[in-house]
Design a protein around this motif. Sequence first.
Motif, PDB file in Angstrom:
ATOM      1  N   PRO A  25      -9.625   1.666   0.974  1.00 40.77           N
ATOM      2  CA  PRO A  25      -9.239   0.287   0.639  1.00 40.77           C
ATOM      3  C   PRO A  25      -7.958  -0.152   1.341  1.00 40.77           C
ATOM      4  O   PRO A  25      -6.859   0.136   0.874  1.00 40.77           O
ATOM      5  CB  PRO A  25      -9.062   0.334  -0.881  1.00 40.77           C
ATOM      6  CG  PRO A  25      -8.744   1.768  -1.186  1.00 40.77           C
ATOM      7  CD  PRO A  25      -9.500   2.570  -0.187  1.00 40.77           C
ATOM      8  N   ARG A  26      -8.105  -0.895   2.437  1.00 38.67           N
ATOM      9  CA  ARG A  26      -6.939  -1.341   3.190  1.00 38.67           C
ATOM     10  C   ARG A  26      -6.076  -2.301   2.371  1.00 38.67           C
ATOM     11  O   ARG A  26      -4.858  -2.342   2.514  1.00 38.67           O
ATOM     12  CB  ARG A  26      -7.384  -2.041   4.484  1.00 38.67           C
ATOM     13  CG  ARG A  26      -7.914  -1.107   5.558  1.00 38.67           C
ATOM     14  CD  ARG A  26      -6.814  -0.400   6.314  1.00 38.67           C
ATOM     15  NE  ARG A  26      -5.924  -1.293   7.002  1.00 38.67           N
ATOM     16  CZ  ARG A  26      -6.132  -1.744   8.235  1.00 38.67           C
ATOM     17  NH1 ARG A  26      -7.236  -1.419   8.888  1.00 38.67           N
ATOM     18  NH2 ARG A  26      -5.253  -2.526   8.806  1.00 38.67           N
ATOM     19  N   ALA A  27      -6.734  -3.104   1.527  1.00 42.95           N
ATOM     20  CA  ALA A  27      -6.003  -4.106   0.747  1.00 42.95           C
ATOM     21  C   ALA A  27      -5.423  -3.528  -0.539  1.00 42.95           C
ATOM     22  O   ALA A  27      -4.909  -4.265  -1.376  1.00 42.95           O
ATOM     23  CB  ALA A  27      -6.927  -5.281   0.412  1.00 42.95           C
ATOM     24  N   TYR A  28      -5.445  -2.217  -0.674  1.00 44.71           N
ATOM     25  CA  TYR A  28      -5.024  -1.551  -1.908  1.00 44.71           C
ATOM     26  C   TYR A  28      -3.596  -1.901  -2.301  1.00 44.71           C
ATOM     27  O   TYR A  28      -3.304  -2.177  -3.457  1.00 44.71           O
ATOM     28  CB  TYR A  28      -5.189  -0.042  -1.724  1.00 44.71           C
ATOM     29  CG  TYR A  28      -4.555   0.824  -2.778  1.00 44.71           C
ATOM     30  CD1 TYR A  28      -5.079   0.891  -4.067  1.00 44.71           C
ATOM     31  CD2 TYR A  28      -3.437   1.607  -2.489  1.00 44.71           C
ATOM     32  CE1 TYR A  28      -4.524   1.702  -5.033  1.00 44.71           C
ATOM     33  CE2 TYR A  28      -2.869   2.418  -3.446  1.00 44.71           C
ATOM     34  CZ  TYR A  28      -3.412   2.463  -4.719  1.00 44.71           C
ATOM     35  OH  TYR A  28      -2.853   3.264  -5.671  1.00 44.71           O
ATOM     36  N   ASN A  29      -2.681  -1.906  -1.337  1.00 40.59           N
ATOM     37  CA  ASN A  29      -1.268  -2.126  -1.671  1.00 40.59           C
ATOM     38  C   ASN A  29      -0.721  -3.431  -1.106  1.00 40.59           C
ATOM     39  O   ASN A  29       0.488  -3.587  -0.935  1.00 40.59           O
ATOM     40  CB  ASN A  29      -0.418  -0.946  -1.177  1.00 40.59           C
ATOM     41  CG  ASN A  29      -0.626  -0.682   0.304  1.00 40.59           C
ATOM     42  OD1 ASN A  29      -1.332  -1.444   0.980  1.00 40.59           O
ATOM     43  ND2 ASN A  29      -0.050   0.377   0.818  1.00 40.59           N
TER      44      ASN A  29
END
Length: 282
Positions: A175-179
């Motif tokens: 998940p690239r959008a995780y942080n």
Amino acid sequence: MKKKFGFSLAELLIALAIVSVIAVMATNISKKGIENAYNAFFYTGYKNLYDAIAEVTDEGEKPAGAMHRPPSKQFVEAIADLFDTEAEDYCNDSSSAENRIDIKAANGIVYSFQWFAQTDESEVYNIYMFIPGTRKKSGNNVIVGKTVRLLYAPDLNNGILVPVEILSTDSVLRPRAYNNDGTGLASDETTDTSINLQLRKDLLPCYIEDGKTGHIWYRYGESTPETFTPRTFTTFREAYCKMYGNLTIGSRTFVNCSSPTSITKDSTPTGALYFENPKKVF
């Protein structure tokens, strides 16, 4: 004789033992409650995405994009709007070979969209759904949540969102959008990919909605209702197999109606595959 005040050592040890047992029980109950809360995200995440895709397609948005790319950015952005968030496009990111678009929902679930295959009937897209969870140490890594894989083929079997098993040979999108900054997970962070939502009736109970089962209904002109038949909830696999049979793309069968148990497709399937909140079923 002098009266003794206070407690003996034995009494203190017994009291400490009781307190320890209560503390352990409370901790286990707390952990179980947290785990159950995160498990509810599987149904919530699946349903929210299912409903969002249905709404944007009803409004005329089409998912088809360029070959080997995710669905069109406009399609994913329309879904993101329903989640009251933004789509993060990483297709032109020079630091990554992954062509994908991510959506991070308010509850922390991340959906990663990726082109997968082209069949005679439809283009097929991967959607990796990341479910946040409690951080757990696993060797040299830290597991930060769970990832399940969904296949979306808009022109195949009514565009059903199909959960499939993640194999060890699959290249799972992290998940690239995780942080929120596009860097994704840290080098020592990973996700648990062992859950096959297709076989988990406890997380995604399914049934075939035929308009009669599970409803009280009357024949036209009659005042006495027909015999009520309650719904039978099954795994996604069982409901899908009864409706459509095997799902094979290329050389791989993603829904296998012969294993682990044999399920026969209905000769004249009626109704639609649907799912229910597990809290209402169990």
